[in-house]
Structure formats: C-alpha cells, structure tokens
Design an enzyme around this catalytic site. Structure first.
Site, mmCIF file in Angstrom:
data_model
loop_
_atom_site.group_PDB
_atom_site.id
_atom_site.type_symbol
_atom_site.label_atom_id
_atom_site.label_comp_id
_atom_site.label_asym_id
_atom_site.label_seq_id
_atom_site.Cartn_x
_atom_site.Cartn_y
_atom_site.Cartn_z
ATOM 1 N N HIS A 196 5.780 -31.705 -26.118
ATOM 2 C CA HIS A 196 5.741 -32.702 -25.039
ATOM 3 C C HIS A 196 4.496 -32.550 -24.172
ATOM 4 O O HIS A 196 4.537 -32.753 -22.961
ATOM 5 C CB HIS A 196 7.021 -32.593 -24.197
ATOM 6 C CG HIS A 196 8.254 -32.891 -24.984
ATOM 7 N ND1 HIS A 196 8.604 -34.149 -25.402
ATOM 8 C CD2 HIS A 196 9.181 -32.054 -25.503
ATOM 9 C CE1 HIS A 196 9.709 -34.096 -26.113
ATOM 10 N NE2 HIS A 196 10.096 -32.837 -26.195
ATOM 11 N N GLU A 246 9.253 -13.309 -20.305
ATOM 12 C CA GLU A 246 8.987 -11.895 -19.994
ATOM 13 C C GLU A 246 7.858 -11.366 -20.881
ATOM 14 O O GLU A 246 6.977 -10.637 -20.426
ATOM 15 C CB GLU A 246 10.249 -11.068 -20.158
ATOM 16 C CG GLU A 246 10.078 -9.577 -19.992
ATOM 17 C CD GLU A 246 9.473 -9.150 -18.667
ATOM 18 O OE1 GLU A 246 9.421 -9.984 -17.731
ATOM 19 O OE2 GLU A 246 9.004 -8.005 -18.574
ATOM 20 N N LYS A 251 4.327 -9.668 -19.536
ATOM 21 C CA LYS A 251 3.867 -8.344 -19.982
ATOM 22 C C LYS A 251 2.450 -8.422 -20.521
ATOM 23 O O LYS A 251 1.574 -7.661 -20.153
ATOM 24 C CB LYS A 251 4.805 -7.790 -21.069
ATOM 25 C CG LYS A 251 6.161 -7.356 -20.573
ATOM 26 C CD LYS A 251 6.203 -6.004 -19.909
ATOM 27 C CE LYS A 251 6.060 -5.961 -18.439
ATOM 28 N NZ LYS A 251 6.859 -6.767 -17.559
ATOM 29 N N CYS A 308 0.877 -1.167 0.000
ATOM 30 C CA CYS A 308 0.000 0.000 0.000
ATOM 31 C C CYS A 308 0.915 1.217 0.000
ATOM 32 O O CYS A 308 2.134 1.086 0.041
ATOM 33 C CB CYS A 308 -0.847 0.005 1.262
ATOM 34 S SG CYS A 308 -1.776 -1.505 1.490
ATOM 35 N N GLU A 349 -0.233 -9.471 -17.751
ATOM 36 C CA GLU A 349 -0.469 -8.613 -16.573
ATOM 37 C C GLU A 349 -1.170 -7.308 -16.933
ATOM 38 O O GLU A 349 -1.744 -6.654 -16.069
ATOM 39 C CB GLU A 349 0.809 -8.341 -15.804
ATOM 40 C CG GLU A 349 1.799 -7.423 -16.458
ATOM 41 C CD GLU A 349 2.982 -7.121 -15.538
ATOM 42 O OE1 GLU A 349 2.805 -7.063 -14.310
ATOM 43 O OE2 GLU A 349 4.092 -6.948 -16.060
ATOM 44 N N TRP A 387 -3.670 -1.805 -1.325
ATOM 45 C CA TRP A 387 -3.715 -3.050 -2.083
ATOM 46 C C TRP A 387 -4.148 -4.099 -1.070
ATOM 47 O O TRP A 387 -3.444 -4.384 -0.113
ATOM 48 C CB TRP A 387 -2.342 -3.397 -2.668
ATOM 49 C CG TRP A 387 -2.381 -4.580 -3.579
ATOM 50 C CD1 TRP A 387 -2.738 -4.594 -4.892
ATOM 51 C CD2 TRP A 387 -2.071 -5.933 -3.235
ATOM 52 N NE1 TRP A 387 -2.661 -5.857 -5.400
ATOM 53 C CE2 TRP A 387 -2.270 -6.710 -4.414
ATOM 54 C CE3 TRP A 387 -1.671 -6.564 -2.081
ATOM 55 C CZ2 TRP A 387 -2.054 -8.082 -4.449
ATOM 56 C CZ3 TRP A 387 -1.449 -7.931 -2.105
ATOM 57 C CH2 TRP A 387 -1.636 -8.672 -3.278
ATOM 58 N N LYS A 422 2.760 -1.932 -7.844
ATOM 59 C CA LYS A 422 4.115 -1.802 -8.392
ATOM 60 C C LYS A 422 5.154 -2.403 -7.467
ATOM 61 O O LYS A 422 6.114 -3.019 -7.911
ATOM 62 C CB LYS A 422 4.443 -0.323 -8.606
ATOM 63 C CG LYS A 422 5.813 -0.066 -9.197
ATOM 64 C CD LYS A 422 5.931 -0.645 -10.600
ATOM 65 C CE LYS A 422 7.274 -0.376 -11.214
ATOM 66 N NZ LYS A 422 7.408 -1.075 -12.512
ATOM 67 N N ASN A 457 0.976 0.157 6.048
ATOM 68 C CA ASN A 457 1.385 -0.650 4.899
ATOM 69 C C ASN A 457 2.129 -1.851 5.446
ATOM 70 O O ASN A 457 3.117 -1.708 6.157
ATOM 71 C CB ASN A 457 2.293 0.147 3.953
ATOM 72 C CG ASN A 457 2.890 -0.762 2.883
ATOM 73 O OD1 ASN A 457 2.281 -1.757 2.499
ATOM 74 N ND2 ASN A 457 4.092 -0.452 2.432
ATOM 75 N N GLY A 458 1.641 -3.054 5.141
ATOM 76 C CA GLY A 458 2.325 -4.266 5.594
ATOM 77 C C GLY A 458 1.319 -5.329 5.986
ATOM 78 O O GLY A 458 0.128 -5.208 5.720
ATOM 79 N N ARG A 504 1.292 1.796 -5.990
ATOM 80 C CA ARG A 504 1.570 0.776 -4.963
ATOM 81 C C ARG A 504 0.314 0.002 -4.585
ATOM 82 O O ARG A 504 0.372 -0.986 -3.864
ATOM 83 C CB ARG A 504 2.160 1.423 -3.717
ATOM 84 C CG ARG A 504 3.480 2.140 -3.944
ATOM 85 C CD ARG A 504 3.909 2.847 -2.689
ATOM 86 N NE ARG A 504 4.131 1.892 -1.619
ATOM 87 C CZ ARG A 504 5.283 1.230 -1.452
ATOM 88 N NH1 ARG A 504 6.266 1.448 -2.294
ATOM 89 N NH2 ARG A 504 5.429 0.370 -0.479
HETATM 90 C C1 AGP Z 1 6.721 -6.755 -13.718
HETATM 91 O O1 AGP Z 1 6.078 -6.208 -14.857
HETATM 92 C C2 AGP Z 1 5.785 -6.880 -12.543
HETATM 93 N N1 AGP Z 1 5.237 -5.639 -12.211
HETATM 94 C C3 AGP Z 1 6.383 -7.650 -11.387
HETATM 95 O O2 AGP Z 1 6.572 -8.974 -11.845
HETATM 96 C C4 AGP Z 1 7.728 -7.149 -10.814
HETATM 97 O O3 AGP Z 1 8.762 -7.362 -11.732
HETATM 98 C C5 AGP Z 1 8.020 -7.982 -9.551
HETATM 99 O O4 AGP Z 1 7.007 -7.711 -8.605
HETATM 100 C C6 AGP Z 1 9.388 -7.688 -8.939
HETATM 101 O O5 AGP Z 1 9.464 -6.358 -8.544
HETATM 102 P P1 AGP Z 1 10.912 -5.754 -8.157
HETATM 103 O O6 AGP Z 1 11.750 -5.775 -9.396
HETATM 104 O O7 AGP Z 1 10.622 -4.360 -7.677
HETATM 105 O O8 AGP Z 1 11.497 -6.632 -7.080
#
Ligand code: AGP
Length: 595
Positions: free
Chosen positions: A495, A472, A476, A2, A479, A73, A590, A99-100, A27
């Site tokens: 397989h 990757e 992308k 958060c 998400e 969040w 994020k 936050n936590g 966040r």
């Molecule tokens: C990547 O597009 C995502 N938002 C997520 O997988 C991110 O890479 C992951 O949470 C790791 O975050 P960090 O690099 O800040 O540790």
C-alpha cells in the site's frame, strides 16, 4: 539520562567516583567529569567523550575524601568540554553535577541571573548560580536548598560540594533517580545502586523534593520543607559480578546468552512446583476487576506491550489498548471507568512513562509496573509491581529484558482466569529453543555479512505477532548498526512503502504463525520480484526449502520469545561488522530520564 556519583569520608574517592561513573556510562557517554575537594580547594577535571578519555587527564596521585562525578547525555548544549559537568558558580565555592532537565531555566536566567556571565549552554549552570545567590542571601545551605526547590521546575538529581564545608556532601532529588549508599566510615550517592555496589548493598531511597546531607559518619534526609525524615535502608538484590562481561566481548552478547536462564528464573519466581501462580492476589484481583487494560511503555518495552495485548485478550478476554507513553500523556484517549494501567519499563525510570503514570494516578486509576529494577521510580509510584528478575541489563539495546517482559506478561495473563496452558512446560521449551539459537552464532554472523555489511536500508516484515517482533527487530538493528530499518506489517507494504524496495534491499520475513505463513511468503515474493534481497526466520514446522533461519517450534502464543532471538543476533553482528559501538550506540542512553 546522565549518571551521577559521589563519595564522602575516605581516601580512594577519586577511584571510586571514576569506577562508579564507568558503571553508569550506559546512562550517557557524551562527556564526563569529576570534582575532588582536596581540603583547601575543589579541583575539577572534565572532558568531552568517554570516562576513558577523562581518566587520561586525572593525575594518578590525585585523591580526596570528598568527590563527585558525572557522565553526560546531552540535553541542553552540545557534547563538549565547556558543557560537561561538574559546573561551578562564579566564585568557585559551589560545584555541582546534575541529571535531569530544568524546564524553566530560561526564565530563571532572566529573573535571577541577568548579571551572571555563563560559561556553558547548560541548565545545570543555571542551578549552581541560582544556588550561590540563595546561599549568599540565607547564609545556610539547607535553607538555600529549600528555596531552590521552590524556584526550579523540572527533573533533577543533584550532588553538590561546598568548598567551605569539606565534611559535607549534599544531595537533592526530584523526578530523576538518586540513591544514597550507606557505608562504613564513608557514604555515597549515585544514579543507581550499580554505581556503589562495590562499596555497599545498603541504600536509602530519596523521594521527590527531598534533600540529604552526607558526612563521613551520617546521612540525614530532609523533606522539601526541611523537616528531618526517618528512613530505613534497603538491601539491593544485585552483586558486583553482575557487572562482569565474563567470556563475552560485549554486554549485549552476554545478555542475549542469559535469556534461557532468565526464562527459567522467572518461571521459578512466578510458578510453584505445582504450577500454581505466585502472583499476589491483590494484583490478580485488580486485573480481574478491570473492564479495560491500558499498557503504556516506550521503545522495546512498547513492543513487548503489543504482545502483552495479545496475551490479555486471548488468555483473559480483557479488552486491552497499548500506547506509546510519550504520546499518551499529551493526547489521552477516552479512558472508561474501571480501566487499569500496566507500565512496562526495564529501568523503571523512563520519564515518558513516569509522566503518564503521574497523569493516570491523578485521575484516580490504579497501575501495575512491570520492571527490572526494584525500588525504581515507576515501581514506587505504581500501586503494584511485578519484577523481571533478569539481572542488570547494561547494554543499551534491550534483549533479555524484552523476553523477560513477554514471559511475565504471559504468566500474568494466564493467571487471571487460569488459562489452559502449561507454562512451566512451555517456557522450558522456550528456554531450550533459545539455547539452540544461541548455538547458531556463526550462521548469524555470516548472514549479517551477507545482508547488512553494506547499504543503509532494511525491512523486517511479519503478520500477527510476527509483526510485533518485526518492530522490535527493526529497532534492534537500527539502534546499534545505524541502518535505517523499518518493521512493517507484511500485508501493508504493497500500500505504498513497497516503492522503497530497490535492487538488493534486505527484507527479512518472520513466520511463526501457521494461519498467515503463506500470506507472508507471498509478500516476500512481491518484494523479491522487485529486487529485494529476502530472507526468512521461520518455525521448523512451517519451514520450506530455501528458508534462511529455521528455529524450534514453541507454543504459538510464546512464539515472539524465540522469534526475537535470531534478530537480536543479526543486529549484534551487523553492528560488529560495521564496527559500531555495540553496548553504547551513538546518541543513546540506557535509561531515558528526560521527556
Ligand atoms: C531498547 O533497545 C532501547 N534501548 C529503548 O527503546 C528502551 O526500550 C526504551 O528507552 C524504554 O526503556 P525502559 O524499558 O527502561 O522504560
């Protein structure tokens, strides 16, 4: 994950807190709320949804000289108004944002709060009722905060208002990020510097277990046991216009376009004009002495780690393992003597990675953190740090941080044994290739329309480093467009998973490595023969007629840096066409600061 923010000392608090929350919305954005101490009382405004929704319910004339705010969040309790912060104790004297995650919240409810009627499902409400009881017992907030921390287990960044003390703002930090901003005639707190950057560039770090008393004129920091801590501020190397989108509709598009400039900035930061490395000797010595490397990360950073393994084993001949941080902590492999750890984290606050760092440091191993945020938890708790110099990355979907991570990994691996590659030249070529790809936006939008406008499944396939990029690419796409996408080793599909291929299933093949180009093309034939809607992203030197996206060649080791850019754009346009929230995708945040 958060975001919290607070201010004490001057009018304008309401606007500062709301604006601070807007910068922290990446966040978490399930709900939001603020509390303002008007002098006599504390008024709370809370709403499910975004900051914009909250602002509709905060009277424009409302203001105060003490206030706190929160953007959520959800962890404990669904996104809802009743679960949104701030939370208050039964008397309304204490108001808190958090936050936590409190790991022993059920035990605390049972042992200390059985007489309390809770109005939410959150662990945060447990904190404020517990603190209220401790304050009633000791009559002193500092003593209550000291005792509170002996009871709470878990992660917390807290901002607390006591109605009886309108001239003090309390802050408590354990595992979750929290900074104090030093102002003129006012002081601030926030989950990161961006939330306060328009007010100040000078910040105090808080260490785990510390708490702080902020007034209009002063900041006092105390240890877990209550002794005063003498700490200097540091100056944040960011500025407010990093937050502007400029001509771009979304932060993600801005950040994709920033990638060439970031590559050039990193090259300058890590190489002298004579192509000598600027990486400090202590880091290179630690790497040179390593018998084995372990790279730990999450999400996109984990995908960067897979390419990093390629670099350390190819350019430095050091055996390297890559692990998902959240798995590593609870299923630790054999770690031979002489091992060295590398943590990759854009935010430097990922709880899974941090938990792994704590675990390996307890076992006496050294660690390097590669991060975009100086002063972040993973940076401060590692032995060494290498910065990404990518500038703040706001979009939840990581793009420029990923290519920055690959760049720093390549520069580091090459420096260990002076590998024969002219990275200044090769990275300049990468930046130029990226610029050419950024000019292909219209083609990407058309392809996204053609492949991703409908349907709920897709595959990216590749071999060798193209497989790592396929992972990757899949992350992308899924998400931000919510299309269920898999990144797959091209040779592995047959397989079993090829059973999922139906008429029209999009399968994008990535081809940058000469040795495996034809193998991947055969795998594309296999799925095409079963109805797949195939496409290719391919180096110019390997292109054939009928290929879909052809990009400039770069050094084969640096291929992932450019192969990833088209798939970033495809994900962007897929989400755009499907009217998804590109910068703030559903369910995500994020910075994932909970395990
Ligand atoms: C990547 O597009 C995502 N938002 C997520 O997988 C991110 O890479 C992951 O949470 C790791 O975050 P960090 O690099 O800040 O540790």
């Amino acid at each position: 994950m958060c975001g919290i923010v607070g201010m004490i000392g001057q009018l304008g608090t309401k606007d500062m807190v709301l604006k601070g929350l807007e910068t922290l919305e990446y966040r978490g954005y399930d709900s939001a709320g603020i509390a303002l101490h008007t002098g006599e009382e504390v008024v709370v405004y809370r709403e499910k949804g975004r900051i914009a929704d909250l602002k509709q319910h905060v009277p424009t004339q409302a203001d105060a000289t003490l206030g706190i705010g929160h953007t959520r969040w959800a962890t404990h309790g669904r996104p809802s108004k009743r679960n949104s912060h701030p939370h208050q104790d039964s008397t309304g004297r204490l108001t808190i944002v958090h936050n936590g995650v409190i790991e022993n919240e059920k035990q605390i409810r049972h042992e200390y709060l059985s007489d309390i009627t809770f109005v939410s499902d959150t662990d945060t409400e447990v904190i404020v009722h517990l603190l209220s009881k401790l304050l009633a017992k000791s009559g002193n907030m500092s003593a209550a905060l000291i005792e509170l921390q002996t009871i709470l287990h878990g992660s917390y960044a807290l901002a607390i208002i006591d109605r009886e003390q309108p001239e003090v703002l309390y802050a408590v930090k354990n595992k979750s990020p929290l900074l104090i901003g030093k102002g003129e005639g006012a002081n601030y707190l926030g989950s990161d510097a961006l939330a306060m950057i328009e007010q100040t560039k000078h910040f105090y770090e808080l260490n785990d277990g510390e708490f702080a008393l902020l007034t209009k004129q002063s900041v006092q920091i105390f240890s877990k046991t209550g002794s005063l801590v003498d700490r200097e501020t540091y100056e944040a190397q960011i500025d407010a216009n990093d937050l502007a989108k400029g001509p771009f509709k979304h932060y993600m598009m801005k950040e994709m376009h920033e990638q060439p400039a970031v590559i050039r900035r990193i090259t300058k930061a890590y190489l002298t004009d004579e192509n000598e490395t600027r990486i400090e000797d202590a880091i290179l010595t630690a790497l040179r002495q390593a018998k084995r490397l372990f790279i730990l990360a999450a999400g996109t950073s984990y995908h960067a780690g897979l390419v990093g393994k390629q670099y350390f084993e190819t350019m430095a001949q050091i055996p390297t393992e890559v692990h998902i941080a959240s798995e590593f902590v609870y299923n630790m492999p054999f770690i031979p003597e002489g091992s060295f750890f590398i943590f990759i984290s854009q935010s430097g606050e990922t709880a899974d990675s941090r938990a792994a760092l704590v675990a390996i440091r307890e076992r006496g191993f050294e660690a390097l953190t590669i991060t975009n945020v100086p002063g972040s938890t993973l940076s401060r708790e590692a032995n060494y740090t290498l910065l990404l110099h990518a500038g703040p990355e706001i979009a939840v979907a990581s793009t420029k941080a990923y290519t920055a991570q690959l760049t720093v990994l390549a520069l580091t691996a090459a420096a260990i044994k002076q590998y024969a590659i002219d990275l200044k030249l090769e990275l300049a070529r990468v930046a130029t290739a990226m610029e050419h790809i950024c000019e292909m936006s219209e083609q990407f939008e058309m392809l996204a329309q053609n492949y991703f406008a409908h349907g709920q499944h897709a595959f990216y396939i590749g071999r060798h480093v193209d497989y790592f990029v396929a992972l990757e690419a899949a992350l992308k796409l899924k998400e931000i467009s919510y299309i269920h996408t898999e990144g797959f080793a091209a040779g592995e599909l047959k397989h079993g998973t090829i059973a999922l291929i139906e008429e029209g299933t999009p399968v994008i093949g990535l081809i940058s490595q000469q040795a495996i180009a034809n193998h991947t093309r055969s795998n594309l034939q296999e799925v095409s023969a079963r109805g797949a809607h195939t496409a290719t992203v391919v180096f110019e030197s390997l292109a054939q007629s009928g290929d879909t996206i052809i990009i400039d060649d770069v050094h084969t080791l640096l291929a992932p840096l450019v192969m990833v850019v088209p798939v970033q754009f495809l994900a962007y346009y897929a989400a755009y066409i499907r009217d998804c929230d590109i910068d703030k995708p559903r369910n995500l945040a994020k910075s994932v600061t909970v395990e």
